[in-house]
Structures are given as C-alpha cells and as structure tokens.
Motif scaffolding. Structure first.
Motif, short mmCIF file in Angstrom:
data_model
loop_
_atom_site.label_atom_id
_atom_site.label_comp_id
_atom_site.label_asym_id
_atom_site.label_seq_id
_atom_site.Cartn_x
_atom_site.Cartn_y
_atom_site.Cartn_z
N GLN A 29 -150.81 -9.02 44.68
CA GLN A 29 -151.55 -10.24 44.38
C GLN A 29 -150.64 -11.46 44.43
O GLN A 29 -151.03 -12.53 44.92
CB GLN A 29 -152.22 -10.13 43.01
CG GLN A 29 -153.04 -11.35 42.61
CD GLN A 29 -154.20 -11.59 43.54
OE1 GLN A 29 -154.74 -10.67 44.14
NE2 GLN A 29 -154.60 -12.86 43.67
N ASN A 30 -149.41 -11.31 43.95
CA ASN A 30 -148.45 -12.43 44.02
C ASN A 30 -148.15 -12.82 45.46
O ASN A 30 -148.04 -14.01 45.79
CB ASN A 30 -147.16 -12.04 43.30
CG ASN A 30 -147.34 -11.95 41.80
OD1 ASN A 30 -148.30 -12.49 41.25
ND2 ASN A 30 -146.42 -11.28 41.13
N ARG A 32 -150.16 -12.50 48.02
CA ARG A 32 -151.34 -13.21 48.53
C ARG A 32 -151.39 -14.64 47.99
O ARG A 32 -151.70 -15.59 48.74
CB ARG A 32 -152.61 -12.45 48.16
CG ARG A 32 -152.82 -11.17 48.96
CD ARG A 32 -154.22 -10.63 48.76
NE ARG A 32 -154.42 -10.18 47.39
CZ ARG A 32 -154.19 -8.92 46.97
NH1 ARG A 32 -153.74 -8.02 47.83
NH2 ARG A 32 -154.41 -8.58 45.72
N GLU A 33 -151.09 -14.82 46.70
CA GLU A 33 -151.14 -16.16 46.13
C GLU A 33 -150.07 -17.08 46.72
O GLU A 33 -150.32 -18.27 46.97
CB GLU A 33 -150.97 -16.07 44.61
CG GLU A 33 -152.18 -15.44 43.91
CD GLU A 33 -151.97 -15.35 42.41
OE1 GLU A 33 -150.87 -15.71 41.94
OE2 GLU A 33 -152.90 -14.92 41.71
N LEU A 34 -148.88 -16.52 46.97
CA LEU A 34 -147.83 -17.34 47.58
C LEU A 34 -148.23 -17.78 48.99
O LEU A 34 -148.01 -18.94 49.38
CB LEU A 34 -146.52 -16.55 47.63
CG LEU A 34 -145.82 -16.33 46.29
CD1 LEU A 34 -144.65 -15.36 46.46
CD2 LEU A 34 -145.32 -17.65 45.72
N ASN A 35 -148.83 -16.88 49.74
CA ASN A 35 -149.28 -17.26 51.09
C ASN A 35 -150.45 -18.23 51.04
O ASN A 35 -150.58 -19.10 51.92
CB ASN A 35 -149.68 -16.00 51.87
CG ASN A 35 -148.48 -15.15 52.24
OD1 ASN A 35 -147.40 -15.67 52.52
ND2 ASN A 35 -148.65 -13.84 52.25
N ASP A 36 -151.30 -18.11 50.02
CA ASP A 36 -152.45 -19.02 49.91
C ASP A 36 -152.03 -20.43 49.53
O ASP A 36 -152.80 -21.39 49.77
CB ASP A 36 -153.44 -18.48 48.87
CG ASP A 36 -154.11 -17.19 49.34
OD1 ASP A 36 -154.09 -16.93 50.56
OD2 ASP A 36 -154.63 -16.45 48.49
N GLN A 37 -150.87 -20.60 48.93
CA GLN A 37 -150.42 -21.94 48.53
C GLN A 37 -149.95 -22.78 49.71
O GLN A 37 -149.88 -24.01 49.61
CB GLN A 37 -149.29 -21.82 47.51
CG GLN A 37 -149.74 -21.30 46.16
CD GLN A 37 -148.59 -21.21 45.16
OE1 GLN A 37 -147.53 -21.76 45.40
NE2 GLN A 37 -148.81 -20.53 44.06
N LYS A 127 -140.48 -18.62 48.60
CA LYS A 127 -141.60 -17.72 48.90
C LYS A 127 -141.14 -16.52 49.71
O LYS A 127 -141.48 -15.37 49.41
CB LYS A 127 -142.69 -18.48 49.67
CG LYS A 127 -143.87 -17.60 50.10
CD LYS A 127 -144.80 -18.35 51.00
CE LYS A 127 -144.22 -18.53 52.38
NZ LYS A 127 -144.18 -17.25 53.15
#
Length: 252
Positions: A29-30, A32-37, A127
């Motif tokens: 999940q981390n 995915r969140e880093l890529n989504d930022q 990231k």
C-alpha cells in the motif's frame, strides 16, 4: 485511576491493531501511495509554473504600456499640450507602480517554481529509495515463506518415519544385491570352465566332420588336390673295383 484505565484501553486497541496489521500488505500500500503522489505533485508544480508565466506576461505588458505612454507624453510636450502630457504622466506613474509589483511577484513565483522542482527531485529520490527497500523486504518475505514451507516439509518427512524407512529399504536392497553377487562368484569358481570349453570345441569339431561327410555323400565336397609322389628313376653309377678278370694282354 482514570489514567490507568485510559492506558489499558489504549493497550488493548493498540494490540488489536498490531495483530491486524500485515507488513506485506502495508508495504504494498505504501508503494501505491508513493506512486499516486507523483501526479498530484506534478499538478502543483504546473500551477506554480503557470502563475510565473502569467506574471511574466504582465511584466511584458506593463513594460510595453510604459513605453507607449512615454512616447505619448513626449509627443504631447512637443505639441505644447501639457494637459495631455499631465494625464499621460499619471498613467505612466501607475504603470510603473504596477510593473514593480508584478516584477516582485514574478521573482517570488520563479523562486517557488525552482523550489518546487527541488522538492520533487528530493521526493523522487526518496520515493525510489523507499520503494526499493519495500520491494527487497517483500522478496525477502517471500523467500522466508518458501523456506518455512520447505522446513515444514522436511520436518514432516523426518517425523513421519519416511526417512528411516527409506534408508532401511536401501540397506536391505543393497544387502540382497551383494549376497546374490557373492553367490554368483562362488558358483563360477566351482565350475571347471576349461573342461567346458574343451567339450564345446570337441562338439564343434564333431559337428564339422558330420557336415563334411554329408557333403561328400551329396557330391558337394570340395575337390581335394592329389599329392604327386616323384620317384627318382636314375640308376646309381657302378662302383669301381680293384680286381681284374682274366689276363691283361699287351700289344706287341
């Protein structure tokens, strides 16, 4: 007393949350969140850049206005129209004031844009580092799970008695094989192989003789060459004797 109760409640919920957390799922999940930022950060940087572009256009427009108003003031003065020159002078003063404010804002906008680029660069570096660490940890976790399954299988193999049974069966088969090989060697040593070979050769010769007899009876025997015996017919020379018969006559 109340504080102790609060701590007890926190410990209960904290333990429950810890038991529910799956490190593998959280790391995924981390990532995915880093890529989504990244898209959101690019959008913010684009907004800062657009503000700087807009302010630069305002500066260009004010500079153009100042140049035009200055030209009008000079034209009015040359035409002895001070009233028009005064009006243009007020416009020129206002344009210069606006130009100063726009340049100051443009300076801050350019600095904000450069800072945003630096922040993005640092974020991308961090990231990549975190994603790399997370993926390495996930791969290590997968290897550990596989090794755990292998260890469980080996332990089951040992505890189930299969390993001991396997070794016992191998020993028994090897023992039987060795015993049979020894019996074969003893049996071969007890047999007179030379006599057997002589008898086999004698039977082969006997069989060849029988076949040759059949061939002779059938007229298919190969012609035998006749051996010629040479006889020496020359008579031996007479041997000289020392005796004479009769009297020797002499010629007169």
């Amino acid at each position: 007393m109340f504080q102790r109760f609060i701590r007890a409640i926190k410990s209960m919920f904290g333990g429950l949350v810890s038991s529910m957390e799956d490190p593998k799922l959280i790391l995924e999940q981390n990532i995915r969140e880093l890529n989504d930022q990244i898209p959101q950060m690019n959008e913010n940087i684009a907004t800062v850049k657009a503000n700087a572009v807009m302010l630069r256009k305002e500066v260009d427009r004010y500079e153009k206005t100042i140049a035009e108003v200055t030209a009008k003031i000079r034209s009015a003065i040359n035409a002895d129209r001070d009233d028009l020159a005064e009006g243009y002078a007020l416009q020129l003063e206002k344009a210069k004031e606006n130009l100063g404010h726009s340049k100051e804002q443009l300076k801050f906008a350019d600095q904000a844009y450069e800072k945003a680029l630096k922040v993005k660069k640092a974020f991308m570096r961090e990231k990549d580092r975190k994603i790399k660490e997370a993926r390495e940890a996930l791969r290590a976790s997968e290897r550990a799970e596989w090794q755990s399954k292998v260890a469980d299988a080996l332990e089951t193999f040992e505890t189930g008695g299969l390993d001991q049974t396997h070794n016992d069966m191998l020993s028994r088969l090897n023992e039987t094989t060795a015993r049979n090989e020894a019996r074969m060697e003893i049996a071969l040593e007890s047999v007179d192989t030379e006599t057997m070979e002589i008898e086999a050769n004698a039977e082969k010769l006997r069989a060849q003789e029988l076949v040759n007899q059949f061939k002779q009876e059938m007229g298919k025997a190969p012609a035998q060459k006749e051996k010629k015996i040479e006889i020496d017919e020359t008579e031996p020379a007479p041997k000289e004797s020392g005796k004479t018969v009769g009297k020797d006559r002499t010629k007169s």
